[in-house]
Design a protein around this motif. Structure first.
Motif, PDB file in Angstrom:
ATOM      1  N   ASP A 271      36.386 110.292 -17.897  1.00 31.86           N
ATOM      2  CA  ASP A 271      37.051 110.268 -16.583  1.00 31.86           C
ATOM      3  C   ASP A 271      36.468 111.334 -15.662  1.00 31.86           C
ATOM      4  O   ASP A 271      36.299 111.115 -14.453  1.00 31.86           O
ATOM      5  N   LEU A 272      36.143 112.488 -16.239  1.00 37.07           N
ATOM      6  CA  LEU A 272      35.550 113.557 -15.434  1.00 37.07           C
ATOM      7  C   LEU A 272      34.192 113.141 -14.882  1.00 37.07           C
ATOM      8  O   LEU A 272      33.867 113.432 -13.719  1.00 37.07           O
ATOM      9  N   MET A 273      33.384 112.448 -15.711  1.00 38.51           N
ATOM     10  CA  MET A 273      32.087 111.975 -15.230  1.00 38.51           C
ATOM     11  C   MET A 273      32.265 110.968 -14.093  1.00 38.51           C
ATOM     12  O   MET A 273      31.468 110.963 -13.134  1.00 38.51           O
ATOM     13  N   ARG A 274      33.298 110.141 -14.171  1.00 38.43           N
ATOM     14  CA  ARG A 274      33.534 109.175 -13.086  1.00 38.43           C
ATOM     15  C   ARG A 274      33.953 109.889 -11.803  1.00 38.43           C
ATOM     16  O   ARG A 274      33.590 109.474 -10.701  1.00 38.43           O
ATOM     17  N   THR A 275      34.726 110.970 -11.920  1.00 37.03           N
ATOM     18  CA  THR A 275      35.114 111.715 -10.706  1.00 37.03           C
ATOM     19  C   THR A 275      33.902 112.376 -10.060  1.00 37.03           C
ATOM     20  O   THR A 275      33.915 112.634  -8.850  1.00 37.03           O
ATOM     21  N   TYR A 276      32.867 112.650 -10.858  1.00 34.62           N
ATOM     22  CA  TYR A 276      31.624 113.193 -10.296  1.00 34.62           C
ATOM     23  C   TYR A 276      30.709 112.098  -9.759  1.00 34.62           C
ATOM     24  O   TYR A 276      29.586 112.396  -9.352  1.00 34.62           O
ATOM     25  N   ALA A 277      31.192 110.846  -9.812  1.00 36.93           N
ATOM     26  CA  ALA A 277      30.399 109.690  -9.345  1.00 36.93           C
ATOM     27  C   ALA A 277      29.115 109.537 -10.145  1.00 36.93           C
ATOM     28  O   ALA A 277      28.077 109.119  -9.624  1.00 36.93           O
ATOM     29  N   ALA A 278      29.183 109.855 -11.430  1.00 34.11           N
ATOM     30  CA  ALA A 278      28.008 109.723 -12.287  1.00 34.11           C
ATOM     31  C   ALA A 278      27.761 108.254 -12.605  1.00 34.11           C
ATOM     32  O   ALA A 278      28.698 107.481 -12.835  1.00 34.11           O
ATOM     33  N   SER A 279      26.501 107.874 -12.615  1.00 35.68           N
ATOM     34  CA  SER A 279      26.142 106.504 -12.970  1.00 35.68           C
ATOM     35  C   SER A 279      26.279 106.318 -14.481  1.00 35.68           C
ATOM     36  O   SER A 279      26.483 107.265 -15.240  1.00 35.68           O
ATOM     37  N   ASP A 280      26.143 105.062 -14.923  1.00 36.64           N
ATOM     38  CA  ASP A 280      26.247 104.770 -16.352  1.00 36.64           C
ATOM     39  C   ASP A 280      25.153 105.484 -17.143  1.00 36.64           C
ATOM     40  O   ASP A 280      25.401 105.994 -18.245  1.00 36.64           O
ATOM     41  N   TRP A 281      23.936 105.534 -16.584  1.00 39.60           N
ATOM     42  CA  TRP A 281      22.841 106.198 -17.284  1.00 39.60           C
ATOM     43  C   TRP A 281      23.055 107.715 -17.327  1.00 39.60           C
ATOM     44  O   TRP A 281      22.745 108.367 -18.327  1.00 39.60           O
ATOM     45  N   GLN A 282      23.589 108.277 -16.254  1.00 40.17           N
ATOM     46  CA  GLN A 282      23.877 109.706 -16.264  1.00 40.17           C
ATOM     47  C   GLN A 282      24.970 110.037 -17.279  1.00 40.17           C
ATOM     48  O   GLN A 282      24.891 111.053 -17.989  1.00 40.17           O
ATOM     49  N   THR A 283      25.982 109.182 -17.355  1.00 43.67           N
ATOM     50  CA  THR A 283      27.035 109.388 -18.357  1.00 43.67           C
ATOM     51  C   THR A 283      26.473 109.284 -19.764  1.00 43.67           C
ATOM     52  O   THR A 283      26.838 110.062 -20.658  1.00 43.67           O
ATOM     53  N   LEU A 284      25.561 108.332 -19.945  1.00 40.48           N
ATOM     54  CA  LEU A 284      24.945 108.168 -21.270  1.00 40.48           C
ATOM     55  C   LEU A 284      24.126 109.392 -21.648  1.00 40.48           C
ATOM     56  O   LEU A 284      24.258 109.923 -22.768  1.00 40.48           O
ATOM     57  N   LEU A 285      23.284 109.853 -20.729  1.00 39.12           N
ATOM     58  CA  LEU A 285      22.364 110.946 -21.050  1.00 39.12           C
ATOM     59  C   LEU A 285      23.059 112.296 -21.147  1.00 39.12           C
ATOM     60  O   LEU A 285      22.683 113.134 -21.979  1.00 39.12           O
ATOM     61  N   LYS A 286      24.068 112.530 -20.318  1.00 37.10           N
ATOM     62  CA  LYS A 286      24.660 113.866 -20.251  1.00 37.10           C
ATOM     63  C   LYS A 286      25.961 114.011 -21.024  1.00 37.10           C
ATOM     64  O   LYS A 286      26.413 115.134 -21.273  1.00 37.10           O
ATOM     65  N   LEU A 287      26.583 112.914 -21.401  1.00 41.75           N
ATOM     66  CA  LEU A 287      27.855 112.999 -22.133  1.00 41.75           C
ATOM     67  C   LEU A 287      27.789 112.290 -23.479  1.00 41.75           C
ATOM     68  O   LEU A 287      27.996 112.910 -24.527  1.00 41.75           O
ATOM     69  N   LYS A 288      27.486 110.996 -23.451  1.00 40.65           N
ATOM     70  CA  LYS A 288      27.605 110.215 -24.684  1.00 40.65           C
ATOM     71  C   LYS A 288      26.538 110.584 -25.717  1.00 40.65           C
ATOM     72  O   LYS A 288      26.842 110.726 -26.911  1.00 40.65           O
ATOM     73  N   LEU A 289      25.289 110.712 -25.269  1.00 45.72           N
ATOM     74  CA  LEU A 289      24.229 111.019 -26.234  1.00 45.72           C
ATOM     75  C   LEU A 289      24.410 112.393 -26.885  1.00 45.72           C
ATOM     76  O   LEU A 289      24.258 112.519 -28.113  1.00 45.72           O
ATOM     77  N   PRO A 290      24.703 113.461 -26.118  1.00 42.90           N
ATOM     78  CA  PRO A 290      24.955 114.737 -26.803  1.00 42.90           C
ATOM     79  C   PRO A 290      26.099 114.661 -27.808  1.00 42.90           C
ATOM     80  O   PRO A 290      26.023 115.232 -28.899  1.00 42.90           O
TER      81      PRO A 290
END
Length: 375
Positions: A271-290
């Protein structure tokens, strides 16, 4: 007396020495090279002195040093007495051998209780303790097989296996190149990358996630001996068929673990990534993959052993006249068990190195994870 540091290992080692004194000699009377009284007395003196000194009040590091020298010095003398006297060891010999093993056990216990303050000291202890433990597996193996006269065809001693390795380095090198550097590495890389890529797609597409994971669990349960002959029929007798087996064995563990890892990030973080208007790829690279890295490395470590096993077993069903599986199946038919064990030892060493490289990479990549920081 309250300052003495008694241990049950030291007490039992002294008891074994006492029992050995009542069961002399160390070798049977028909031994080709009898053990001299002076050498036998020196073995007793070393073991008894090390056990008694370990009771004395002294720093743990000194106690561990005394135990290490005593246990391994006496064990070396006992093993050297077996040269030319295979199958001639008596009960007294084995009692002294187990007394040495108990002293080594106490040594490992003392080392395990140490708390090094430097990084180098911690790394040294992490290597030293398993090295002593592993060395004693080989010492007991060597002494029992040679001292008790275990038939060579059933279980050769480590010294014979080591001699065979040194005498067969060119053959072993060709087998390692065929099995590990071709079938294992190529199949491992393709299988893990394909599993990772499909897992990323499955994380985005619910249809793939719900359809592939049950199939993955089913395929993971398939026996290698059922897959290998089919792959040989499809891809021929050379290394591509073995690499295909490795791909199948490594694909689904990577898929299942990566999917689970990509879903490990919390809803608050997403939810925090969505509030930052992060794209799906940004969410993948910066949140999900780590967040998925511990799961991914877990799959990589599991696959490191599965790949080696799969390639070797696949070579039993057809291969050129080279390869670790081919050599094992051929030499066991010729009763050359020392060569079989040499291949097993090389495979174990290669697998351990492979696993160690992945584990070190994991520590460097996931240094932030509590499991790494806590270690």
């Amino acid at each position: 007396m309250r300052h003495l540091s008694f241990s049950w290992q030291g007490v039992v080692a002294l008891l074994f020495c006492l029992l050995a004194l009542t069961s002399l000699p160390l070798l049977t009377e028909g031994a080709a090279q009898p053990l001299t009284d002076g050498m036998a007395s020196l073995v007793f003196i070393i073991i008894i002195a090390a056990a008694l000194l370990s009771f004395a009040p002294q720093p743990p590091a000194y106690r561990a040093t005394v135990l290490f020298i005593g246990a391994h010095g006496a064990a070396w003398m006992l093993l050297s007495a077996l040269s030319g006297n295979e199958g001639m060891a008596t009960r007294a010999f084995f009692l002294l051998l187990f007394a040495c093993w108990l002293l080594a056990w106490r040594c490992v216990t003392e080392l395990s209780n140490q708390q090094p303050v430097t990084t180098f000291g911690k790394s040294a202890f992490e290597l030293l303790i398993p090295a002593i433990f592993g060395a004693w597996i080989l010492i007991l193996w060597e002494a029992i097989t040679r001292g008790a006269g275990v038939p060579f065809i059933l279980l050769p001693p480590p010294s014979a296996i080591g001699a065979r390795i040194m005498a067969s380095l060119p053959i072993l090198g060709d087998d390692v190149r065929q099995t590990i550097f071709k079938a294992v590495l190529i199949g491992y890389i393709i299988g893990c990358l394909a599993g990772f890529a499909v897992a990323v797609l499955a994380d985005r597409i619910a249809f793939l996630r719900r359809g592939l994971l049950p199939i993955g669990n089913m395929v993971s349960a398939l026996p290698i001996i059922g897959i290998a002959p089919v792959m040989v029929m499809w891809f021929g007798f050379d290394w591509p068929s073995k690499a295909a087996v490795v791909i199948i064995m490594t694909f689904f563990p990577m898929l299942v673990n990566t999917v689970a890892g990509l879903a490990a990030s919390g809803s608050m973080e997403r939810d925090l990534m969505r509030t930052y208007a992060a794209s799906d790829w940004q969410t993948l690279l910066k949140l999900k993959l780590p967040a998925a890295m511990p799961f991914i490395f877990n799959a990589l470590k599991i696959n490191s052993t599965l790949a080696l096993i799969g390639a070797i077993v696949a070579e039993f069903f057809g291969t050129p006249i080279v390869g670790m599986g081919f050599r094992i199946s051929t030499e066991i038919g010729r009763m050359n068990v020392d060569m079989v064990w040499a291949e097993i030892a090389v495979a174990a060493l290669a697998g351990s190195i492979f696993y160690g490289i992945i584990a070190l990479t994991e520590r460097a990549v996931t240094f932030w994870h509590p499991s790494i920081r806590g270690g």
